[in-house]
Design a protein around this motif. Structure first.
Motif, PDB file in Angstrom:
ATOM      1  N   CYS A   1       0.833  -1.205   0.000  1.00 28.38           N
ATOM      2  CA  CYS A   1       0.000   0.000   0.000  1.00 28.38           C
ATOM      3  C   CYS A   1       0.871   1.260   0.000  1.00 28.38           C
ATOM      4  O   CYS A   1       1.757   1.412  -0.829  1.00 28.38           O
ATOM      5  CB  CYS A   1      -0.957  -0.041   1.190  1.00 28.38           C
TER       6      CYS A   1
ATOM      7  N   THR B   1       3.847   0.197  -7.723  1.00 20.78           N
ATOM      8  CA  THR B   1       2.437   0.500  -7.536  1.00 20.78           C
ATOM      9  C   THR B   1       2.165   0.776  -6.071  1.00 20.78           C
ATOM     10  O   THR B   1       3.029   0.601  -5.202  1.00 20.78           O
ATOM     11  CB  THR B   1       1.547  -0.651  -8.057  1.00 20.78           C
TER      12      THR B   1
ATOM     13  N   HIS C   1      -1.773   1.655  -3.478  1.00 24.89           N
ATOM     14  CA  HIS C   1      -3.230   1.722  -3.546  1.00 24.89           C
ATOM     15  C   HIS C   1      -3.637   2.772  -4.578  1.00 24.89           C
ATOM     16  O   HIS C   1      -3.035   3.846  -4.657  1.00 24.89           O
ATOM     17  CB  HIS C   1      -3.787   2.081  -2.166  1.00 24.89           C
ATOM     18  N   TRP C   2      -4.652   2.472  -5.374  1.00 23.56           N
ATOM     19  CA  TRP C   2      -5.020   3.373  -6.463  1.00 23.56           C
ATOM     20  C   TRP C   2      -5.399   4.771  -5.969  1.00 23.56           C
ATOM     21  O   TRP C   2      -5.267   5.761  -6.715  1.00 23.56           O
ATOM     22  CB  TRP C   2      -6.158   2.790  -7.303  1.00 23.56           C
TER      23      TRP C   2
ATOM     24  N   THR D   1      -1.790   6.493  -5.848  1.00 22.31           N
ATOM     25  CA  THR D   1      -0.816   6.451  -6.936  1.00 22.31           C
ATOM     26  C   THR D   1      -0.602   7.825  -7.581  1.00 22.31           C
ATOM     27  O   THR D   1       0.516   8.134  -8.012  1.00 22.31           O
ATOM     28  CB  THR D   1      -1.257   5.439  -8.011  1.00 22.31           C
ATOM     29  N   GLU D   2      -1.636   8.652  -7.664  1.00 26.19           N
ATOM     30  CA  GLU D   2      -1.461   9.978  -8.252  1.00 26.19           C
ATOM     31  C   GLU D   2      -0.483  10.809  -7.425  1.00 26.19           C
ATOM     32  O   GLU D   2       0.420  11.471  -7.968  1.00 26.19           O
ATOM     33  CB  GLU D   2      -2.805  10.692  -8.358  1.00 26.19           C
TER      34      GLU D   2
ATOM     35  N   ASP E   1       2.436   2.535 -11.689  1.00 23.77           N
ATOM     36  CA  ASP E   1       1.391   1.802 -12.405  1.00 23.77           C
ATOM     37  C   ASP E   1       0.219   1.622 -11.438  1.00 23.77           C
ATOM     38  O   ASP E   1       0.330   0.910 -10.445  1.00 23.77           O
ATOM     39  CB  ASP E   1       1.917   0.445 -12.863  1.00 23.77           C
ATOM     40  N   ASP E   2      -0.895   2.277 -11.729  1.00 24.41           N
ATOM     41  CA  ASP E   2      -2.043   2.208 -10.826  1.00 24.41           C
ATOM     42  C   ASP E   2      -3.036   1.122 -11.213  1.00 24.41           C
ATOM     43  O   ASP E   2      -4.127   1.040 -10.645  1.00 24.41           O
ATOM     44  CB  ASP E   2      -2.769   3.558 -10.779  1.00 24.41           C
ATOM     45  N   SER E   3      -2.652   0.247 -12.167  1.00 24.97           N
ATOM     46  CA  SER E   3      -3.631  -0.699 -12.712  1.00 24.97           C
ATOM     47  C   SER E   3      -3.432  -2.130 -12.244  1.00 24.97           C
ATOM     48  O   SER E   3      -4.163  -3.014 -12.678  1.00 24.97           O
ATOM     49  CB  SER E   3      -3.568  -0.661 -14.245  1.00 24.97           C
TER      50      SER E   3
ATOM     51  N   ALA F   1      -0.488  -2.919  -4.181  1.00 30.21           N
ATOM     52  CA  ALA F   1      -1.612  -2.034  -3.873  1.00 30.21           C
ATOM     53  C   ALA F   1      -2.059  -2.301  -2.436  1.00 30.21           C
ATOM     54  O   ALA F   1      -1.377  -2.988  -1.680  1.00 30.21           O
ATOM     55  CB  ALA F   1      -2.735  -2.276  -4.871  1.00 30.21           C
TER      56      ALA F   1
ATOM     57  N   GLN G   1      -6.438  -3.729 -10.235  1.00 35.28           N
ATOM     58  CA  GLN G   1      -6.711  -3.297  -8.864  1.00 35.28           C
ATOM     59  C   GLN G   1      -8.186  -3.019  -8.655  1.00 35.28           C
ATOM     60  O   GLN G   1      -8.791  -3.440  -7.693  1.00 35.28           O
ATOM     61  CB  GLN G   1      -5.958  -1.982  -8.580  1.00 35.28           C
ATOM     62  N   PHE G   2      -8.727  -2.237  -9.547  1.00 32.43           N
ATOM     63  CA  PHE G   2     -10.078  -1.742  -9.346  1.00 32.43           C
ATOM     64  C   PHE G   2     -10.782  -1.753 -10.681  1.00 32.43           C
ATOM     65  O   PHE G   2     -10.327  -1.123 -11.628  1.00 32.43           O
ATOM     66  CB  PHE G   2     -10.023  -0.310  -8.798  1.00 32.43           C
TER      67      PHE G   2
END
Length: 350
Positions: free
Chosen positions: A118, A136, A138-139, A142-143, A155-157, A170, A211-212
Motif C-alpha cells: 500500500c 504500484t 493503492h489506487w 498512486t497519483e 502503475d495504478d492498474s 496495492a 486493482q479496481f
C-alpha cells in the motif's frame, strides 16, 4: 529452498486502526510457523523507528507497538517490508524520518529484498529505492506518488509489481497477494497454495490482475464467475476452450470473455495458462511424477510444451525447478529470475 528472515519497518509505534491490516497480514503470513509445510519457517521481527514500549497510544484509534527492535533490526534481514506509512507522510504534511530512509538504503545496498504494501511505497520512493523502477500502491495514492516522485514509473492498474529485488503492492488484500507471492518464490507453489488454503484466500492472484474494475451489477440469480472458474481448476488436465467455460457459465463466449477480462484483467486463455503453470509447479514440488506426466496432469500436454511455457514464464526448466525441493532430486537452486507483470499480459523474463 529457504524462508530466511523478514524485518518489518514500522514508522510509528503508535499504529492507527487503518494501518493494522497490512501489518497484520505480514505478521500472519511470516510470523506464524507452519512446520508441517516448511521447517524452519520465517524469522520475523518488527522494527519500530522510535520504539517506546511503555508509552500508551496517543488516541482512541491506535495501538502501541511493543518491540525490542529499532531500525537496526533491519540489518542482516533477507527481506525488508514497509507495510504502510502515516497518512500525513502520504499527504506531504510530514517528512519520513531520516534514520528510516538511511536504514532502508543500507538494506537495499547490501542486497536485501525490499517490499512495500500500500502506502509503504512512499518510504521506498523517498529513499530513492524506486528510482527508475516500475511500482504500484493503492489506487487512491498512486497519483500523489507519481506527483511527488516523478522518477518512479507508477502503475495504478495492477495488484502488485515484482521487479526482482524490489516489490510493491496495492492496498488491503493486494498486500496479502504479494506476501503469498513471496512465499511462492521462497518455498514454492505447493507451500504457498497450502498456506493460502489455511487463510481461506485464493491460492494465486497474478500481479497483473486489475486493482479496481468497475462492472455492472450482475443480474438477479447470477452466481458470477467463481463457480465456473473453480470447475475449470478441477479439470485442468482436460481440453478446455472458451466455449466450454462460457457454456458452463450460461453465457455467450463473447460475454464470458468480457466478464472475465473485466474481473481479472486477463483473457480466458491467459487465465487458463497461469492456472496450468501453477498446477505444474505444485506437481513438480510435491511429487516425483515424470515431467511428461506433469505436463499431462496440468493440461500443458507434452513434456516439450511444458518445458517451453515453464521456461518462458519462470526462467528455468521444469527439471531444474524440481531440483530446488528436498526429496525431489536435489536442492539449492536459486530463485527463478525475476519478472515484471503487466495487466493482462504474460510475465516477461528480465
Amino acid at each position: 529452498m529457504s524462508a530466511g528472515s523478514v524485518a518489518v519497518a514500522v514508522i510509528d509505534d503508535d499504529v492507527p486502526y487503518w494501518d493494522l491490516y497490512e501489518l497484520g497480514v505480514v505478521c500472519t503470513v511470516f510470523g506464524i510457523p507452519h512446520p508441517d509445510l516448511a521447517d524452519p519457517w520465517y524469522d520475523l521481527r518488527l522494527c519500530a523507528a522510535e520504539p517506546s514500549p511503555d508509552r500508551p497510544p496517543s488516541g482512541p484509534l491506535g495501538f502501541t507497538l511493543r518491540t525490542p527492535y529499532g531500525l537496526d533490526g533491519l540489518d542482516g534481514a533477507d527481506t525488508v517490508i514497509i507495510p504502510s506509512v502515516p497518512e500525513a507522510c502520504v499527504d506531504g504534511e510530514r517528512e519520513l524520518p531520516d534514520e528510516l530512509l538511511h536504514a532502508l538504503r543500507r538494506a537495499a545496498d547490501r542486497g536485501a529484498r525490499m517490499v512495500s504494501l500500500c502506502a509503504g511505497a512512499f518510504a521506498l520512493a523517498a529513499a530513492g529505492i524506486l528510482d527508475g523502477r516500475r511500482a504500484t500502491a493503492h489506487w487512491m495514492h498512486t497519483e500523489a506518488l507519481a506527483r511527488r516522485h516523478p522518477e518512479v514509473e507508477v502503475d495504478d492498474s495492477v495488484l502488485y509489481v515484482d521487479d526482482g529485488d524490489v516489490l510493491t503492492s496495492a492496498g488491503v488484500t493486494a498486500g496479502l497477494d504479494l506476501c503469498l507471492h513471496l512465499v511462492r518464490q521462497d518455498l514454492g507453489a505447493h507451500v504457498a497454495n497450502q498456506l493460502a488454503r489455511r487463510l481461506v484466500v485464493p491460492a494465486h492472484r497474478p500481479g497483473g490482475q486489475a486493482q479496481f474494475v468497475e462492472v455492472s451489477v450482475p443480474d438477479a440469480g447470477d452466481d458470477g464467475l467463481a463457480p465456473v472458474l473453480q470447475w475449470a481448476t478441477e479439470r485442468l488436465d482436460q481440453p478446455l476452450i472458451v466455449d466450454d467455460l462460457a457454456a458452463r457459465a450460461g453465457m455467450s463466449p463473447r460475454t464470458f470473455f468480457r466478464r472475465l477480462q473485466a474481473a481479472t484483467g486477463t483473457t480466458p486463455l491467459q487465465w487458463l495458462l497461469s492456472q496450468r503453470l501453477a498446477r505444474a509447479q505444485s506437481l513438480l514440488e510435491a511429487t516425483a511424477l515424470p515431467v511428461e506426466r506433469v505436463g499431462q496432469l496440468s493440461g500443458l500436454g507434452t513434456a516439450a510444451n511444458l518445458r517451453r511455457h515453464f521456461t518462458l514464464h519462470f526462467g528455468v526448466t521444469p527439471t531444474d525447478y524440481r531440483r530446488a525441493f528436498p526429496g525431489r532430486g536435489g536442492g539449492g537452486l536459486p530463485r527463478p529470475r525475476p519478472f515484471s507483470v503487466s495487466a493482462g499480459c504474460a510475465p516477461r523474463p528480465r
